[in-house]
Design an enzyme around this catalytic site. Structure first.
Site, PDB file in Angstrom:
ATOM      1  N   ASP A  10     120.626  30.732  34.851  1.00 32.51           N
ATOM      2  CA  ASP A  10     120.126  31.206  36.136  1.00 32.51           C
ATOM      3  C   ASP A  10     121.214  31.300  37.199  1.00 32.51           C
ATOM      4  OD1 ASP A  10     117.405  31.559  35.737  1.00 32.51           O
ATOM      5  OD2 ASP A  10     116.926  29.464  36.117  1.00 32.51           O
TER       6      ASP A  10
HETATM    7  C1  GLC Z   1     116.673  25.573  34.095  1.00 24.88           C
HETATM    8  C2  GLC Z   1     115.660  26.680  34.067  1.00 24.88           C
HETATM    9  C3  GLC Z   1     115.894  27.594  32.903  1.00 24.88           C
HETATM   10  C4  GLC Z   1     117.316  28.043  32.865  1.00 24.88           C
HETATM   11  C5  GLC Z   1     118.263  26.872  32.896  1.00 24.88           C
HETATM   12  C6  GLC Z   1     119.707  27.283  32.984  1.00 24.88           C
HETATM   13  O1  GLC Z   1     116.440  24.698  33.043  1.00 24.88           O
HETATM   14  O2  GLC Z   1     114.347  26.172  34.009  1.00 24.88           O
HETATM   15  O3  GLC Z   1     115.039  28.703  32.973  1.00 24.88           O
HETATM   16  O4  GLC Z   1     117.510  28.806  31.719  1.00 24.88           O
HETATM   17  O5  GLC Z   1     117.971  26.069  34.007  1.00 24.88           O
HETATM   18  O6  GLC Z   1     120.024  27.859  34.202  1.00 24.88           O
HETATM   19  C1  GLC Z   2     117.894  26.577  37.176  1.00 18.24           C
HETATM   20  C2  GLC Z   2     119.143  25.818  37.299  1.00 18.24           C
HETATM   21  C3  GLC Z   2     119.426  25.378  38.679  1.00 18.24           C
HETATM   22  C4  GLC Z   2     119.190  26.472  39.677  1.00 18.24           C
HETATM   23  C5  GLC Z   2     117.830  27.069  39.483  1.00 18.24           C
HETATM   24  C6  GLC Z   2     117.591  28.193  40.419  1.00 18.24           C
HETATM   25  O1  GLC Z   2     116.844  25.694  37.191  1.00 18.24           O
HETATM   26  O2  GLC Z   2     119.179  24.699  36.441  1.00 18.24           O
HETATM   27  O3  GLC Z   2     120.746  24.929  38.733  1.00 18.24           O
HETATM   28  O4  GLC Z   2     119.350  25.980  40.954  1.00 18.24           O
HETATM   29  O5  GLC Z   2     117.711  27.529  38.182  1.00 18.24           O
HETATM   30  O6  GLC Z   2     116.326  28.734  40.255  1.00 18.24           O
END
Ligand code: GLC
Ligand code: GLC
Length: 809
Positions: free
Chosen positions: A483
């Site tokens: 993300d």
């Molecule tokens: C969090 C989010 C997931 C994403 C991951 C890496 O675990 O829930 O959707 O793929 O972060 O950013």
């Molecule tokens: C995922 C990631 C986090 C970020 C979020 C944003 O969960 O783990 O680092 O802030 O996405 O939606």
């Protein structure tokens, strides 16, 4: 150092002290009513949606931490205390919290009084039941006064902590006998209310927080408890609470039992009122009747035990390693259920407000859940697919209450659609229900625009193909699985979210991760296409995957590992040419899982580089070197200090990709070594470093660049649960449902020399006895009911049959 132990026979984790390194929590509820409960009885309850139907208050970011729960105060002479230690914090002579499957029991003893409280959300009822057993362990008669306490949330958890000018005037309650009713906003548009009941006559009550606690008192020193007298207050605005005062007299060794019920009720609009201004309590009373005796609570607990025994019997392992058994048989599966139920919405790290159900997350959660309750997985697939947009893309999240895509977060994460194919394929492999592909499902919840589910998959697959960049690799959009890799965002403003701002319609930034995913999912997609009689589509999918593999090897290979991406300017990300972020874990995992470069030696090289550059004593970090500066062209990933989260943290979620990748090369010893590094039961002994629960995975463990290397954050709600269960059950232990049979192909390395898996699938039971002598690089030799077979695929047996498979590897 440990703070408790596993009680394997009861499937419980037993916490022996209130002084754990962090609140250690459990989840109650498996259907619509959910509660979070810490080992000190803090946490909160909600009905279906943690944002819109929050029953009780919890204070995130509070000092001290973990404030708000279902509390009990025992007044014994001039002394008062809490059996859960918090909130009063008076020293206890004995403390124990047992977190079990769907229930928790907390016992505290002080000065000859032992209180054991069992908390459970019963199957089939929207309520949290709390059975309190009070025992006089002294030699003298005891006259005790007990005060209960919950604080109501004014339903919408976001408004509840922001809109005080309104909230302080809306609170309303009724008190009827031993029941406190919370009915804020019921006078207008709500047709639901909450109640808090005890099955005993009460000496007094409070429903106004200020009266119960005192304006300047914390929950550790309520005025009513200190004075030994309830205020019999009726809340009018301000902060409604529920508190009962019950007198209990006990002879030595005598036990008395109270049952408290925190319930949620909806009335049809035409039946809201008993008489003007007075709640219709009929439904509440009938809910209460189910739990008015201790025997009824016994029945609830027994039903819960049988429920879990039945669910878990779908997959059971017997191996020489108790840690492996407890992860496989109990805790990993339990966490898969919780992530399926809650997605990323409510935990001690997710406030229940910010994030609903993720499109990507839910599809991944399915992978570890589908064997437990396939019918619910099917329902989820339809819900998720209904939020897909007509062009194949997907809302990143949706709200569980409305099941509508969440506009605030929007769309444009270009990996999202592909996860739907993963989810559906896993479901069909488990169940053989190809009929789901014909199920008519709307796009964006518009029933006028509906199509069979297979068409949703087709649009997902082509969403990638229609968006290829200059190298023929998939465009990344806002981000992919990571993300925080926001290559089109260019955010310079601290007040905007990386996930919703920017996103220049970039036609350059490409993701090698999505390419790997595309190749990985293509065989399943092609198979489903063929079964749906789209022969050409199937052939084309295979050809496209072939081409994508070649493209990855041509433009996505860095010499010793797979590149991560090309940025907006066409510059490499995750290359030896970069000064920071030279190598990323995700493409190594997914490209190898997809089989890219397996025969050419690229795959082996990529995994060896992973081992050399990303592995640490606590797990595999996401990237190295971690970014030390903010790079506007890379986005949120570089906003994290080195070693945390996506910037060099041990993001547990993608560790199992590497485990699976290692198994595809037959390197079981290394796969199992990675497995043990992050599996909670193996981490238990270093709980003082890890800090979070030793029975569930956390999303992240601080990486080697962080000052607190080895410290975990974000327990419970993480794709780590599903992926580790997939890695362990399907690849290390090697029992893998496929479309046409159960594939048996263990690659677990030499440490586990023999094991037996009992697996139920499509109505038949398979007993798989494995004798494991190699590292996992030899083809398994199978006999099925005594007859040797070729290959590793055991055809599905008719429902009701029992098949014994012997496997030598
Ligand atoms: C969090 C989010 C997931 C994403 C991951 C890496 O675990 O829930 O959707 O793929 O972060 O950013
Ligand atoms: C995922 C990631 C986090 C970020 C979020 C944003 O969960 O783990 O680092 O802030 O996405 O939606």
């Amino acid at each position: 150092m440990r703070f408790g132990h596993f009680d394997d026979s009861r499937r419980e984790y037993v916490i022996a002290t209130p002084h754990t390194p962090y609140p250690w929590t459990n989840y109650l509820g498996c259907e619509e009513f959910f509660s979070l409960i810490s080992h000190q009885a803090a946490g909160y309850s909600f009905y279906r949606d943690a944002r819109l139907r929050r029953l009780t208050r919890y204070r995130y970011n509070n000092v001290p931490t973990d404030v708000g729960g279902r509390y009990l105060y025992v007044r014994d002479g001039d002394d008062f205390w809490s059996p859960s230690y918090l909130p009063v914090k008076r020293e206890l002579d004995f403390f124990e919290c047992r977190h079990g499957l769907g229930y928790s029991t907390i016992t505290g003893e002080r000065r000859g009084v032992r209180v054991r409280s069992t908390f459970v959300v019963p199957l089939g009822h929207p309520a949290e039941v709390q059975r309190v057993e009070v025992t006089n362990t002294s030699t003298a008669k005891k006259s005790l006064r007990l005060f209960s306490y919950v604080e109501f949330c004014l339903w919408n958890a976001y408004d509840d902590m922001t809109n005080f000018q309104r909230n302080l005037s809306t609170g309303e309650v009724e008190v009827d006998g031993s029941t406190v009713y919370h009915k804020t906003e019921y006078r207008e548009r709500r047709n639901h209310f909450a109640f808090f009941h005890v099955n005993a006559p009460i000496h007094g009550f409070d429903t106004d927080r200020e009266r119960f606690l005192g304006l300047y008192n914390g929950m550790h020193e309520p005025r009513a408890v200190a004075e030994g007298q309830s205020g019999n207050s009726i809340a009018s605005g301000w902060a409604p609470v529920g508190s009962h005062c019950v007198d209990v007299t006990l002879e030595p060794n005598e036990t008395k039992v109270l049952v408290f019920v925190l319930g949620y009720v909806e009335n049809p609009t035409s039946e809201k009122w008993e008489r003007p201004g007075v709640l219709n309590k009929v439904r509440a009373r009938s809910l209460i009747e189910h739990f008015s005796t201790s025997g009824q609570v016994d029945a609830v607990l027994l039903a819960m035990e049988l429920h879990w025994r039945r669910l878990l019997s779908t997959f059971q392992l017997e191996s020489p390693d108790p840690r492996l058994n407890r992860m496989a048989n109990v805790w990993n599966q339990y966490q898969c259920m919780v992530t399926f139920n809650i997605s990323r919405s409510a935990s001690y790290f997710e406030s229940g407000i910010g994030r609903g159900m993720g499109f990507r997350d839910s599809n991944q959660d399915l992978l570890g859940f589908v064997h437990l309750e396939p019918a619910r997985a099917r329902e989820r697939i339809v819900d998720v697919a209904s939020t897909q947009l007509p062009d194949g893309s997907a809302y990143h999240q949706y709200q569980p209450l409305t099941k509508r895509g969440n506009n605030e977060i929007g769309s444009g994460f270009n990996d999202d659609p592909l996860w739907l194919i993963f989810g559906v394929a896993a479901y069909v492999k488990e169940t053989g229900d190809f009929g789901i592909l014909k199920e008519v499902v709307p796009f964006d919840n518009q029933s006028a625009n509906s199509a069979p589910l297979f068409e949703h998959l087709r649009r997902a697959f082509h969403h990638v193909l229609d968006r290829l960049g200059p190298h023929g690799l998939p465009l990344i959009g806002r981000a992919d699985w990571n993300d925080c890799l926001n290559l089109n965002c260019f955010s310079e403003t601290p007040d905007e979210s990386f996930q919703t701002s920017g996103n220049q319609a970039g036609r350059t930034a490409e993701s090698i991760f999505i390419a790997g995913m595309f190749v990985a999912v293509a065989p399943d997609y092609a198979y489903l296409a063929q079964r749906s009689e789209f022969e050409e589509e199937a052939l084309d999918a295979k050809a496209q995957a072939e081409k994508m593999s070649e493209t990855v090897l041509r433009h996505g290979w860095d010499g010793d590992w797979f590149l991560r991406a090309y940025d907006f300017f066409g510059k490499k990300v995750g290359s030896h040419e970069c000064t920071e972020g030279k190598i990323f874990v995700e493409p190594q995992g997914f490209c190898v899982m997809a089989g890219i470069g397996k025969d050419t030696g690229h795959a082996k090289k990529a995994l060896d580089a992973t081992k050399q550059l990303l592995d640490t004593q606590y797990g595999i970090v996401l990237n190295q070197p971690a970014y030390t500066k903010y790079h506007v062209e890379l986005g949120e990933i570089t906003s994290y200090p080195p070693g945390y989260k996506e910037n060099g943290g041990i993001f547990c979620h993608n560790n199992p990709w590497i485990m699976i990748a290692e198994t595809t090369l037959g390197r079981g010893d290394r796969a199992f070594e990675y497995y043990k590094k992050i599996a909670p039961a193996y981490v238990e002994e270093r709980s003082e470093v890890h800090r979070l629960e030793p029975y569930v995975y956390a999303q992240m463990i601080a990486g080697r660049d962080a000052p607190r290397h080895g410290e975990a954050k974000n327990s419970w709600l993480t794709g780590t649960a599903a992926w580790n269960f997939v890695a362990l059950s399907q690849h290390l232990l090697g029992v893998r449902p496929d479309f046409e049979g159960l594939r048996i192909h263990p690659v677990i390395g030499r440490e586990i020399d023999k094991f037996t898996v009992t697996r139920r699938c499509r109505g038949a039971e398979y007993v798989i006895r494995v004798s494991n002598r190699g590292a996992g690089d030899r083809a398994p030799r199978l006999t099925v009911d005594g007859t040797a077979i070729h290959g590793d695929l055991v055809a599905y047996a008719p429902a009701g049959s029992r098949v014994v498979i012997d496997c030598e590897v």
